[in-house]
Design a protein around this motif. Structure first.
Motif, PDB file in Angstrom:
ATOM      1  N   PHE A  85     102.608  42.134 -21.976  1.00 26.99           N
ATOM      2  CA  PHE A  85     103.500  43.116 -21.366  1.00 26.99           C
ATOM      3  C   PHE A  85     104.316  43.756 -22.494  1.00 26.99           C
ATOM      4  O   PHE A  85     104.423  43.184 -23.585  1.00 26.99           O
ATOM      5  CB  PHE A  85     104.428  42.450 -20.347  1.00 26.99           C
ATOM      6  CG  PHE A  85     103.687  41.885 -19.158  1.00 26.99           C
ATOM      7  CD1 PHE A  85     103.451  42.667 -18.033  1.00 26.99           C
ATOM      8  CD2 PHE A  85     103.202  40.592 -19.184  1.00 26.99           C
ATOM      9  CE1 PHE A  85     102.749  42.158 -16.947  1.00 26.99           C
ATOM     10  CE2 PHE A  85     102.501  40.075 -18.102  1.00 26.99           C
ATOM     11  CZ  PHE A  85     102.275  40.864 -16.984  1.00 26.99           C
ATOM     12  N   ASN A 139      94.018  40.248 -22.511  1.00 24.70           N
ATOM     13  CA  ASN A 139      94.623  39.114 -21.811  1.00 24.70           C
ATOM     14  C   ASN A 139      93.528  38.171 -21.290  1.00 24.70           C
ATOM     15  O   ASN A 139      93.184  38.145 -20.105  1.00 24.70           O
ATOM     16  CB  ASN A 139      95.518  39.607 -20.665  1.00 24.70           C
ATOM     17  CG  ASN A 139      96.395  38.504 -20.090  1.00 24.70           C
ATOM     18  OD1 ASN A 139      96.165  37.318 -20.353  1.00 24.70           O
ATOM     19  ND2 ASN A 139      97.380  38.892 -19.311  1.00 24.70           N
ATOM     20  N   THR A 156      94.631  29.742 -10.352  1.00 29.51           N
ATOM     21  CA  THR A 156      93.394  29.946  -9.598  1.00 29.51           C
ATOM     22  C   THR A 156      93.532  29.362  -8.193  1.00 29.51           C
ATOM     23  O   THR A 156      93.120  29.992  -7.203  1.00 29.51           O
ATOM     24  CB  THR A 156      92.216  29.298 -10.353  1.00 29.51           C
ATOM     25  OG1 THR A 156      92.134  29.893 -11.661  1.00 29.51           O
ATOM     26  CG2 THR A 156      90.905  29.516  -9.621  1.00 29.51           C
ATOM     27  N   LEU A 184     102.906  32.576 -14.635  1.00 29.28           N
ATOM     28  CA  LEU A 184     103.363  31.178 -14.568  1.00 29.28           C
ATOM     29  C   LEU A 184     104.104  30.798 -15.837  1.00 29.28           C
ATOM     30  O   LEU A 184     103.783  31.288 -16.933  1.00 29.28           O
ATOM     31  CB  LEU A 184     102.155  30.243 -14.422  1.00 29.28           C
ATOM     32  CG  LEU A 184     101.661  29.907 -13.001  1.00 29.28           C
ATOM     33  CD1 LEU A 184     101.340  31.147 -12.187  1.00 29.28           C
ATOM     34  CD2 LEU A 184     100.431  29.013 -13.079  1.00 29.28           C
ATOM     35  N   ALA A 188     103.174  25.280 -17.015  1.00 29.52           N
ATOM     36  CA  ALA A 188     102.292  25.154 -15.848  1.00 29.52           C
ATOM     37  C   ALA A 188     100.875  25.671 -16.132  1.00 29.52           C
ATOM     38  O   ALA A 188     100.033  25.649 -15.244  1.00 29.52           O
ATOM     39  CB  ALA A 188     102.884  25.900 -14.660  1.00 29.52           C
TER      40      ALA A 188
HETATM   41  C1  LIG Z   1      97.325  34.207 -16.598  1.00 33.21           C
HETATM   42  C2  LIG Z   1      97.815  32.785 -16.354  1.00 33.21           C
HETATM   43  C3  LIG Z   1      98.435  32.664 -14.984  1.00 33.21           C
HETATM   44  C4  LIG Z   1      96.594  31.871 -16.458  1.00 33.21           C
HETATM   45  O1  LIG Z   1      96.993  30.525 -16.443  1.00 33.21           O
HETATM   46  P1  LIG Z   1      95.912  29.388 -16.711  1.00 33.21           P
HETATM   47  O2  LIG Z   1      96.617  28.093 -16.692  1.00 33.21           O
HETATM   48  O3  LIG Z   1      95.099  29.734 -17.898  1.00 33.21           O
HETATM   49  O4  LIG Z   1      94.931  29.514 -15.454  1.00 33.21           O
HETATM   50  P2  LIG Z   1      94.695  28.486 -14.276  1.00 33.21           P
HETATM   51  O5  LIG Z   1      95.987  28.123 -13.656  1.00 33.21           O
HETATM   52  O6  LIG Z   1      93.637  29.033 -13.403  1.00 33.21           O
HETATM   53  O7  LIG Z   1      94.175  27.180 -15.036  1.00 33.21           O
HETATM   54  C5  LIG Z   1      92.901  27.149 -15.632  1.00 33.21           C
HETATM   55  C6  LIG Z   1      92.874  26.102 -16.712  1.00 33.21           C
HETATM   56  O8  LIG Z   1      93.328  24.847 -16.171  1.00 33.21           O
HETATM   57  C7  LIG Z   1      92.317  23.831 -16.378  1.00 33.21           C
HETATM   58  N1  LIG Z   1      92.475  22.831 -15.314  1.00 33.21           N
HETATM   59  C8  LIG Z   1      93.102  21.646 -15.467  1.00 33.21           C
HETATM   60  N2  LIG Z   1      93.158  20.988 -14.310  1.00 33.21           N
HETATM   61  C9  LIG Z   1      92.552  21.762 -13.384  1.00 33.21           C
HETATM   62  C10 LIG Z   1      92.300  21.617 -12.002  1.00 33.21           C
HETATM   63  N3  LIG Z   1      92.694  20.529 -11.325  1.00 33.21           N
HETATM   64  N4  LIG Z   1      91.658  22.625 -11.352  1.00 33.21           N
HETATM   65  C11 LIG Z   1      91.251  23.710 -12.013  1.00 33.21           C
HETATM   66  N5  LIG Z   1      91.475  23.901 -13.349  1.00 33.21           N
HETATM   67  C12 LIG Z   1      92.125  22.943 -14.023  1.00 33.21           C
HETATM   68  C13 LIG Z   1      91.034  24.626 -16.425  1.00 33.21           C
HETATM   69  O9  LIG Z   1      90.023  23.920 -17.061  1.00 33.21           O
HETATM   70  C14 LIG Z   1      91.475  25.832 -17.249  1.00 33.21           C
HETATM   71  O10 LIG Z   1      91.629  25.441 -18.586  1.00 33.21           O
HETATM   72  P3  LIG Z   1      91.233  26.392 -19.844  1.00 33.21           P
HETATM   73  O11 LIG Z   1      92.275  27.454 -19.896  1.00 33.21           O
HETATM   74  O12 LIG Z   1      91.318  25.461 -20.994  1.00 33.21           O
HETATM   75  O13 LIG Z   1      89.878  26.935 -19.557  1.00 33.21           O
HETATM   76  C15 LIG Z   1      98.862  32.368 -17.418  1.00 33.21           C
HETATM   77  O14 LIG Z   1      98.272  32.401 -18.677  1.00 33.21           O
HETATM   78  C16 LIG Z   1     100.085  33.292 -17.420  1.00 33.21           C
HETATM   79  O15 LIG Z   1     100.995  33.125 -16.625  1.00 33.21           O
HETATM   80  N6  LIG Z   1     100.116  34.261 -18.379  1.00 33.21           N
HETATM   81  C17 LIG Z   1     101.248  35.125 -18.557  1.00 33.21           C
HETATM   82  C18 LIG Z   1     101.422  36.168 -17.481  1.00 33.21           C
HETATM   83  C19 LIG Z   1     100.241  37.083 -17.385  1.00 33.21           C
HETATM   84  O16 LIG Z   1      99.695  37.536 -18.378  1.00 33.21           O
HETATM   85  N7  LIG Z   1      99.860  37.371 -16.127  1.00 33.21           N
HETATM   86  C20 LIG Z   1      98.753  38.234 -15.831  1.00 33.21           C
HETATM   87  C21 LIG Z   1      99.130  39.631 -15.968  1.00 33.21           C
HETATM   88  S1  LIG Z   1      97.835  40.681 -15.355  1.00 33.21           S
END
Ligand SMILES: CC(C)(COP(=O)(O)OP(=O)(O)OC[C@H]1O[C@@H](n2cnc3c(N)ncnc32)[C@H](O)[C@@H]1OP(=O)(O)O)[C@@H](O)C(=O)NCCC(=O)NCCS
Length: 179
Positions: free
Chosen positions: A36, A137, A110, A99, A103
């Motif tokens: 952002f 991203n 997801t 998040l 977290a």
């Molecule tokens: C985008 C965002 C929400 C993604 O978060 P994230 O933790 O990568 O995604 P998820 O919550 O789906 O988690 C997936 C990860 O958890 C892991 N995981 C652990 N336990 C898990 C479970 N019980 N179930 C599923 N996945 C699990 C997965 O393997 C995956 O790991 P990896 O990243 O090493 O591949 C986060 O990075 C964020 O808030 N970013 C900043 C804000 C942003 O950019 N928002 C989007 C703007 S468009």
């Protein structure tokens, strides 16, 4: 409509005043806000929370505050929002997430997004939900891919709120057909 959704590990619920401080903390984190234009000040963060809360009050759905079932901790937001600008894919409803860094890596985004998509399909009867983000991203794009959303390069666009030449201007669009 219930105004709140529940998954195994998470509650997607209306906003509370007690969310404002942890929300400001995550919005001030440069890593969370890397894709952002800038981290948010406390004032900007509070204003955003109030806008999101108003959206839920008005429509009964929106970008819900996200809380863990296990300990009631506020960890960010996930949910649905009408796209607030004109583009080749609007009008549309987008799904989004933000998040706290603590977290990440637990599948929370997801899991919450799947509940929001079920709501979009079952309660709102939408035919399609979109999501978009700055091209670089990767974490957000990975959530979109896990949800089964697909991107075609001809849907890529430049975000109209950012000035020409801004590095975050190129965006990718992901779509999911719900019916
Ligand atoms: C985008 C965002 C929400 C993604 O978060 P994230 O933790 O990568 O995604 P998820 O919550 O789906 O988690 C997936 C990860 O958890 C892991 N995981 C652990 N336990 C898990 C479970 N019980 N179930 C599923 N996945 C699990 C997965 O393997 C995956 O790991 P990896 O990243 O090493 O591949 C986060 O990075 C964020 O808030 N970013 C900043 C804000 C942003 O950019 N928002 C989007 C703007 S468009």
């Amino acid at each position: 409509m219930t105004g709140r959704l529940r998954t195994d590990r998470l509650l997607l619920r209306p906003w509370r005043d007690t969310d404002l401080a942890p929300f400001a903390a995550l919005n001030a984190d440069p890593e969370v806000m890397r894709h952002f234009p800038a981290p948010l000040t406390r004032t900007e963060s509070d204003a955003l929370a109030h806008r999101l809360a108003d959206g839920i009050d008005t429509r009964g759905w929106g970008l819900w505050a996200l809380e863990t079932v296990r300990d009631g901790e506020f960890i960010g937001f996930t949910g649905l929002s009408p796209v607030g600008f004109d583009a080749h894919f609007t009008p549309a409803v987008e799904i989004g997430w933000r998040l706290a860094r603590t977290a990440w890596g637990r599948g929370h985004a997801t899991e919450a997004a799947r509940a929001a998509l079920a709501f979009a399909s079952d309660e709102l009867g939408l035919e399609e939900v979109v999501s978009f983000t700055a091209t670089g991203n990767a974490r957000s794009r990975a959530v979109m891919a896990r949800l089964g959303m697909t991107r075609t390069p001809h849907d890529d666009f430049t975000h109209p709120s950012l000035p020409p030449g801004h590095p975050l201007r190129p965006h990718v669009l992901y779509r999911l057909q719900l019916r």
